[in-house]
Design a protein around this motif. Structure first.
Motif, PDB file in Angstrom:
ATOM      1  N   CYS A  92       0.888  -1.157   0.000  1.00 56.78           N
ATOM      2  CA  CYS A  92       0.000   0.000   0.000  1.00 56.78           C
ATOM      3  C   CYS A  92       0.918   1.197   0.000  1.00 56.78           C
ATOM      4  CB  CYS A  92      -0.930   0.041   1.214  1.00 56.78           C
ATOM      5  SG  CYS A  92      -1.838   1.602   1.265  1.00 56.78           S
ATOM      6  N   CYS A  95      -0.542   4.139   2.534  1.00 54.82           N
ATOM      7  CA  CYS A  95      -0.630   3.979   3.989  1.00 54.82           C
ATOM      8  C   CYS A  95      -0.372   2.527   4.360  1.00 54.82           C
ATOM      9  CB  CYS A  95      -1.962   4.492   4.515  1.00 54.82           C
ATOM     10  SG  CYS A  95      -3.396   4.050   3.510  1.00 54.82           S
ATOM     11  N   SER A  96      -1.392   1.790   4.758  1.00 59.76           N
ATOM     12  CA  SER A  96      -1.134   0.419   5.202  1.00 59.76           C
ATOM     13  C   SER A  96      -2.331  -0.478   4.916  1.00 59.76           C
ATOM     14  CB  SER A  96      -0.806   0.409   6.691  1.00 59.76           C
ATOM     15  OG  SER A  96      -1.885   0.976   7.412  1.00 59.76           O
ATOM     16  N   CYS A  97      -3.063  -0.215   3.832  1.00 56.80           N
ATOM     17  CA  CYS A  97      -4.236  -1.027   3.504  1.00 56.80           C
ATOM     18  C   CYS A  97      -3.801  -2.480   3.331  1.00 56.80           C
ATOM     19  CB  CYS A  97      -4.903  -0.507   2.240  1.00 56.80           C
ATOM     20  SG  CYS A  97      -5.474   1.198   2.417  1.00 56.80           S
TER      21      CYS A  97
HETATM   22 CO   LIG Z   1      -3.517   2.231   2.502  1.00 55.58          CO
END
Ligand SMILES: [Co+2]
Length: 197
Positions: A92, A95-97
């Protein structure tokens, strides 16, 4: 960042918009109850059952829900299948999906700025740091997760596992293999050339 999150949480709690106990319950569920074993079961079933693999390819969200794995951060899933020509890698960049419903919470490195940028700029270099050196002929495809779509990599099934139960197959599927920073484990017994019971 931690202070900002804390400040935001305090405001939301003060306004009665979130219940701290509910937050704790959600975090505990994804930390301790839901983990990469869910994803490993999906992969093992896809290896063992061609009809399931076809459904997973066509509509991963529905096929994963067949096994009871639904919920937050797993609403729109896409399964990408590794083969002899193509290796898939998930990141991602924003971000951190991450697909919580099948892999649990993301590892710390997945959320780090170096992984998020370098997975795109130098995927082979990143893979080598994970101990995975691909044949130069194999194409690497990068999938950028978003709030809308989460990807699950279906690694290649190790040779010599024909006839294995789904349970035994699932033990070969690591979290990293389902992100694409690894491949499925090769059982020691196969490496040593020993016949399996
Ligand atoms: Co994300």
């Amino acid at each position: 960042m931690e202070a900002r999150v804390k400040a935001l949480e305090t405001i939301l709690v003060d306004k009665g918009l979130v219940d701290p106990a509910a937050l704790d319950a959600i975090i505990d569920t994804y930390e301790t109850k839901i983990g990469p074993r869910n994803g490993a079961r999906v992969v093992a079933k896809a290896w063992a059952d061609p009809a399931y693999a076809a459904r997973l390819k066509a509509d991963a969200t529905a096929a994963i829900a067949e096994l009871g794995f639904t919920g937050r951060q797993g609403e729109h899933m896409v399964a990408v299948f590794n083969d002899a020509e193509t290796h898939h890698l998930v990141v991602c960049t924003l971000c951190s999906c991450y697909p919580w419903s099948v892999l649990g919470l993301p590892p710390v490195w997945y959320k780090s700025a170096p992984y998020r940028s370098r997975a795109v700029l130098d995927p082979r270099g990143v893979l080598a740091e994970f101990g995975l050196v691909l044949d130069p002929a194999v194409q690497v495809r990068i999938w950028d997760s978003t709030a809308e779509i989460r990807y699950l990599v279906i690694p290649q099934r190790p040779a010599g596992t024909e006839g294995w139960s789904e349970e035994a197959l699932a033990d070969l599927v690591t979290r990293d293999a389902m992100i694409g920073t690894g491949v499925a484990l090769v059982p020691d017994s196969l490496r040593a050339g020993v016949a399996l019971p």
